[in-house]
Scaffold this active site. Structure first.
Site, PDB file in Angstrom:
ATOM      1  CG  HIS A 181     -22.589 -25.918   2.150  1.00  0.00           C
ATOM      2  ND1 HIS A 181     -21.450 -27.020   2.819  1.00  0.00           N
ATOM      3  CD2 HIS A 181     -23.969 -27.304   2.451  1.00  0.00           C
ATOM      4  CE1 HIS A 181     -21.596 -28.290   3.021  1.00  0.00           C
ATOM      5  NE2 HIS A 181     -23.215 -28.568   2.889  1.00  0.00           N
ATOM      6  CG  ASP A 397     -18.380 -17.180  -2.114  1.00  0.00           C
ATOM      7  OD1 ASP A 397     -19.292 -19.027  -1.949  1.00  0.00           O
ATOM      8  OD2 ASP A 397     -17.401 -17.790  -2.880  1.00  0.00           O
TER       9      ASP A 397
HETATM   10  P1  ADQ Z   1     -18.448 -23.751  -3.876  1.00  0.00           P
HETATM   11  O1  ADQ Z   1     -18.864 -22.350  -4.595  1.00  0.00           O
HETATM   12  O2  ADQ Z   1     -17.817 -24.377  -4.791  1.00  0.00           O
HETATM   13  O3  ADQ Z   1     -19.089 -24.583  -2.482  1.00  0.00           O
HETATM   14  P2  ADQ Z   1     -15.708 -23.023  -2.152  1.00  0.00           P
HETATM   15  O4  ADQ Z   1     -16.338 -22.497  -1.028  1.00  0.00           O
HETATM   16  O5  ADQ Z   1     -15.215 -21.639  -2.683  1.00  0.00           O
HETATM   17  O6  ADQ Z   1     -16.868 -22.871  -3.035  1.00  0.00           O
HETATM   18  O7  ADQ Z   1     -15.046 -24.597  -1.669  1.00  0.00           O
HETATM   19  C1  ADQ Z   1     -14.714 -24.365  -3.480  1.00  0.00           C
HETATM   20  C2  ADQ Z   1     -13.098 -25.649  -3.747  1.00  0.00           C
HETATM   21  O8  ADQ Z   1     -13.214 -25.942  -4.894  1.00  0.00           O
HETATM   22  C3  ADQ Z   1     -12.314 -25.213  -2.604  1.00  0.00           C
HETATM   23  O9  ADQ Z   1     -12.104 -26.287  -1.194  1.00  0.00           O
HETATM   24  C4  ADQ Z   1     -11.281 -25.144  -3.714  1.00  0.00           C
HETATM   25  O10 ADQ Z   1     -10.198 -25.381  -2.806  1.00  0.00           O
HETATM   26  C5  ADQ Z   1     -11.835 -26.138  -4.814  1.00  0.00           C
HETATM   27  N1  ADQ Z   1     -11.451 -25.468  -5.918  1.00  0.00           N
HETATM   28  C6  ADQ Z   1     -11.796 -24.451  -6.673  1.00  0.00           C
HETATM   29  N2  ADQ Z   1     -10.918 -24.315  -7.668  1.00  0.00           N
HETATM   30  C7  ADQ Z   1     -10.229 -25.849  -8.080  1.00  0.00           C
HETATM   31  C8  ADQ Z   1      -9.196 -25.590  -8.859  1.00  0.00           C
HETATM   32  N3  ADQ Z   1      -9.153 -25.131  -9.852  1.00  0.00           N
HETATM   33  N4  ADQ Z   1      -8.387 -26.870  -8.390  1.00  0.00           N
HETATM   34  C9  ADQ Z   1      -8.396 -27.416  -7.289  1.00  0.00           C
HETATM   35  N5  ADQ Z   1      -9.344 -27.235  -6.587  1.00  0.00           N
HETATM   36  C10 ADQ Z   1     -10.501 -26.296  -6.843  1.00  0.00           C
HETATM   37  C11 ADQ Z   1     -20.149 -24.009  -2.022  1.00  0.00           C
HETATM   38  C12 ADQ Z   1     -20.420 -22.499  -1.646  1.00  0.00           C
HETATM   39  C13 ADQ Z   1     -19.259 -21.932  -0.763  1.00  0.00           C
HETATM   40  C14 ADQ Z   1     -19.098 -23.114   0.513  1.00  0.00           C
HETATM   41  C15 ADQ Z   1     -18.423 -23.893   0.171  1.00  0.00           C
HETATM   42  C16 ADQ Z   1     -18.913 -25.438   1.296  1.00  0.00           C
HETATM   43  O11 ADQ Z   1     -20.634 -21.462  -2.571  1.00  0.00           O
HETATM   44  O12 ADQ Z   1     -19.860 -21.081   0.032  1.00  0.00           O
HETATM   45  O13 ADQ Z   1     -17.762 -22.156   1.457  1.00  0.00           O
HETATM   46  O14 ADQ Z   1     -19.919 -24.553  -1.029  1.00  0.00           O
HETATM   47  O15 ADQ Z   1     -19.936 -24.664   2.080  1.00  0.00           O
END
Ligand code: ADQ
Length: 507
Positions: A181, A397
């Site tokens: 991921h 990311d």
């Molecule tokens: P993450 O680094 O966790 O994931 P991201 O892809 O942005 O990053 O996903 C975060 C998730 O958490 C999103 O669904 C978002 O809505 C949720 N989220 C963030 N802050 C929040 C909050 N305060 N309250 C509720 N929900 C919140 C890792 C990798 C990424 C990749 C994903 C999936 O680092 O690059 O996109 O896996 O493969």
């Protein structure tokens, strides 16, 4: 993909009594559940929302599926369970010292920074490595005991990179997919890792290795070539596949499968009257006439939250924005709070918020609203709906789902997306306002341009972005990975094709 702290567990040899009859097994660091303790007298297991679960759910139900992972909390030995008809969960226990060394240590203080362009220096610690190896062995053993003959196993992410080879040694009959991921770094960075060969060999236990972007897949293929000095044979890429590695007796296919979100589900939520009313209410609370900028991230040093805050501060300082006409709402989910770099990052961000509000705020009108919390799905959809400008500015990311969620949640075609070139999502969402977050002046300029974007142009960009996330949703992602995984024969290559003791790369 984050985890709370564990409690004491029953220990290494605890293996739940389950039949080996699962013909589709997902293996991930975390089970897709959390313990809801809002009523301390009646704690309950609840489904954790997320794209991965919603994409895999129908497959898990249709095919005697199971999910292997850590339950993530003090359970006193209680087995996480969901209602009867729900997916089957198989918990892997973790002891307190393993959480510290395998998860906080090797996964998040060694691999995470190393794979994110060394945004902070990774620590290399032999004891952490041993813990990582031990926990990966446990995950492999649990999975081996659960999978039916010839089952398909899909291993997720950087915490479990040794599982494919460990599982293959135990169960050569199963078909193994692995998906990363996070970004896969260039060989020059990866080669810093003292245990680089073991990690690469661990991954090569899979039949198919998936990355978010073609660049990650190419980095991996180059690395295999460098480490093994294998023979490289040209081959035109087929669909998502970019190349193969020939290991003794098998072909390991390598490809790019950009993950996405549950677009239809989010859109439906965004269209609901309750969410639309909440979005209007948020705007009223922030000040009807003010322009709303929004950031939603895990509180992680890779997400570029401080760069974004400084760029906003520059806009306030040079008068392109004021607390009267603009507000930035930053929602930051607590994350990995015992890890030193995360503690420092939180202190940095909170000091910056205080400084900006102290300098540019007035009584009853602060320029930054900062919430260190997790918000529910409906509240998140309402925040997306209330925003004029969404700020997604990571320094690095793998994908960034927030960018895609914002687009999915804007059927009204409103809002502008400012997106870092260093997020995997920028590869697809090319109609966003792309920016280099390492360049402070450029970041301020693009944020100012987003605030002043012509509404007609904004709608046009949003229409294009939405077309993409509707076609390429999380179901498309899961389907395309599993189709390629199943399409490969047994993974075997004709005998005699491997004339090197190591591996050959076909790319
Ligand atoms: P993450 O680094 O966790 O994931 P991201 O892809 O942005 O990053 O996903 C975060 C998730 O958490 C999103 O669904 C978002 O809505 C949720 N989220 C963030 N802050 C929040 C909050 N305060 N309250 C509720 N929900 C919140 C890792 C990798 C990424 C990749 C994903 C999936 O680092 O690059 O996109 O896996 O493969």
């Amino acid at each position: 993909m984050d985890t709370p702290r564990p409690g004491r567990t029953a220990g290494d040899r605890q293996q739940a009594a389950v039949a080996s009859d699962a013909d589709f097994v997902v293996v991930a660091n975390r089970l897709p559940v959390h313990l809801d303790t809002s009523d301390p007298d009646a704690p309950r297991w609840r489904r954790s929302p997320g794209g991965l679960v919603s994409a895999l759910d129908p497959i898990l139900r249709n095919r005697r599926g199971a999910w292997v992972g850590w339950a993530g909390t003090v359970t006193g030995g209680a087995r996480p369970a969901l209602p009867e008809q729900d997916i089957r969960l198989h918990p892997v226990p973790l002891a307190e010292d393993e959480y510290r060394d395998y998860y906080e240590g090797f996964s998040n203080t060694t691999l995470w920074p190393l794979f994110h362009d060394v945004v902070v220096p990774p620590d290399f610690d032999q004891a952490w490595w041993h813990s990582y190896l031990r926990v990966n062995q446990r995950f492999a053993q649990h999975t081996a005991g659960l999978a039916a003959p010839g089952a398909t196993v899909w291993v997720q992410d950087y915490q479990l990179m040794l599982v494919p080879a460990l599982l293959r040694a135990l169960r050569p009959d199963v078909r193994i997919g692995f998906f990363l991921h996070i970004p896969f770094p260039p060989p020059e960075l990866f080669l810093q890792l003292p245990w680089r060969s073991q990690i690469v060999d661990g991954l090569l236990g899979a039949d198919l290795i998936g990355f978010q972007l073609p660049g990650g897949a190419q980095n991996f293929l180059q690395l295999v070539r460098r480490l093994h000095r294998g023979e490289s044979v040209g081959r035109a890429p087929r669909s998502s596949l970019l190349g193969s590695v020939l290991v003794p007796g098998r072909e390991v296919r390598v490809g790019a499968f950009p993950i996405s979100v549950d677009t239809a589900g989010l859109e439906e939520l965004a269209r609901s009257e309750a969410v639309r009313e909440r979005a209007r209410q948020i705007r009223r609370q922030l000040g009807e006439h003010r322009r709303v900028m929004l950031g939603v991230d895990r509180l992680d040093y890779t997400k570029g939250i401080d760069q974004r805050l400084r760029a906003f501060e520059a806009l306030l300082a040079d008068g392109r924005a004021s607390a009267r006409d603009t507000v930035l709402v930053q929602i930051a989910t607590p994350s990995r709070e015992r890890v030193e770099h995360y503690r420092r990052q939180r202190a940095r961000i909170e000091a910056l918020v205080g400084q900006i509000n102290g300098t540019f705020g007035q009584v009853g009108q602060v320029p930054v609203h900062y919430l260190h919390t997790t918000v529910g799905r409906s509240e998140l959809a309402a925040l997306y709906g209330a925003a004029d400008v969404m700020l997604v500015t990571p320094l690095r990311d793998g994908m960034n789902l927030v960018a895609k969620e914002f687009v999915a949640a804007r059927p009204d075609l409103g809002g502008a997306l400012v997106l870092s070139e260093f997020a995997g999502a920028a590869h697809e969402l090319t109609r966003a306002l792309l920016v280099n977050p390492h360049h402070p002046a450029e970041l301020s300029d693009v944020m100012a341009a987003a605030l002043d974007q012509d509404p007609a142009e904004g709608r046009c960009r949003m229409r294009d972005l939405r077309r993409h996330v509707r076609e390429r949703d999380v179901h498309h992602w899961a389907r395309s990975f599993l189709t390629v995984l199943r399409a490969g024969g047994s993974g075997a290559v004709p005998s005699g094709s491997d004339d090197s003791p190591q591996a050959a790369v076909v790319a």
